[in-house]
Design a protein around this motif. Structure first.
Motif, PDB file in Angstrom:
ATOM      1  N   GLN A  23       5.373  15.674  39.935  1.00 15.80           N
ATOM      2  CA  GLN A  23       6.824  15.487  39.478  1.00 15.80           C
ATOM      3  C   GLN A  23       7.877  15.328  40.464  1.00 15.80           C
ATOM      4  N   TYR A  27      10.270  12.143  40.146  1.00 12.90           N
ATOM      5  CA  TYR A  27      11.585  12.292  40.563  1.00 12.90           C
ATOM      6  C   TYR A  27      12.022  11.256  41.676  1.00 12.90           C
ATOM      7  N   ASP A  30      12.499   7.753  40.064  1.00 16.01           N
ATOM      8  CA  ASP A  30      13.472   7.317  38.957  1.00 16.01           C
ATOM      9  C   ASP A  30      14.805   7.574  39.788  1.00 16.01           C
ATOM     10  N   HIS A 110      18.065  13.100  31.819  1.00 15.95           N
ATOM     11  CA  HIS A 110      16.777  12.254  31.854  1.00 15.95           C
ATOM     12  C   HIS A 110      15.783  12.938  32.865  1.00 15.95           C
ATOM     13  N   ASN A 113      14.071  15.946  30.880  1.00 14.03           N
ATOM     14  CA  ASN A 113      13.281  15.350  29.698  1.00 14.03           C
ATOM     15  C   ASN A 113      12.040  14.744  30.386  1.00 14.03           C
ATOM     16  N   GLN A 114      12.139  13.812  31.378  1.00 10.84           N
ATOM     17  CA  GLN A 114      10.957  13.168  32.074  1.00 10.84           C
ATOM     18  C   GLN A 114       9.850  14.282  32.551  1.00 10.84           C
TER      19      GLN A 114
END
Length: 237
Positions: A23, A27, A30, A110, A113-114
């Motif tokens: 995760q 992160y 993105d 975003h 949600n991702q």
């Protein structure tokens, strides 16, 4: 480069799971991708994100126990720091990310949600307004803020959001002790008391970082926070 998992373990005793590491990697990716079209952060290199964003955010664990699942708000969170890394590592946290800039809120939505971050929401508002909202005022066990403004103004954003007995944790640089002295009057008016100022040494950085830990010991008068812009222009110092 030492991995984030290794550094989190060495510095803070945190054992990241494979899912949490994945995760955080997503992160970081993105964040860099979005930053090409949306001004989120000046730090986009891998080492910078790992140390100055992720490890810096996780340093807050030295000041507070997040394993109990506290209700947390991150004021002026920007691209999600320190709130999102803490929420990834401690999924029991109930997190609100407060941010006034719409483009940054879009990125935060975003990411939530991702990464499938449940019990996590954004609040698109200024802190001065949020501090008077039903369901926000005096609602949080822990109030966080990083790189927002000097402490005399910052406590006027933070303390109205905290429950009696809750903590406000302001992440500061070399001016931490001076800011604490300058904020004495504001703390007295707003119902806060400095519990401690803890230093943090992050790998590869010369300057210490500091956590100013403030207890909410009395109710904040209803007239605070003042209208948007006033705390910064006329701090209670």
């Amino acid at each position: 480069m030492t991995t984030l998992n290794q550094q989190a373990a060495q510095l803070f005793g945190l054992q990241l799971t494979a899912t949490q590491a994945e995760q955080l990697a997503l992160y970081a990716r993105d964040l860099a991708d979005w930053n090409t079209h949306t001004n989120l952060t000046a730090i986009v290199d891998e080492t910078g994100i790992q140390v100055k964003h992720f490890l810096d955010s996780l340093s807050v664990v030295t000041a507070c126990d997040f394993t109990t699942g506290p209700k947390v708000i991150d004021i002026g969170t920007g691209a999600g720091f320190p709130g999102v890394p803490l929420r990834i590592v401690f999924p029991q946290i109930q997190l609100t990310l407060l941010e006034a800039t719409g483009k940054k809120v879009a990125f935060l939505d975003h990411i939530i949600n991702q990464l499938h971050l449940d019990h996590t929401e954004t609040l698109h508002a200024r802190a001065e307004d949020a501090g008077h909202m039903t369901g926000q005022r005096a609602a949080y066990d822990v109030v966080l803020a990083r790189a927002v403004t000097r402490l005399p103004a910052l406590v006027e954003y933070m303390l109205p959001m905290a429950k009696i007995g809750g903590l406000c944790i302001a992440m500061k640089g070399s001016t931490a002790q001076t800011e604490v002295q300058d904020a004495k009057r504001a703390l007295n008016i707003l119902g806060g008391r400095v519990k401690s100022v803890e230093s943090v040494q992050l790998p590869g950085l010369d300057d210490l970082h500091y956590l100013v830990i403030i207890e909410k010991v009395a109710h904040t008068p209803p007239s605070y926070p003042r209208k948007p812009g006033i705390p910064a222009r006329q701090p209670l110092s």
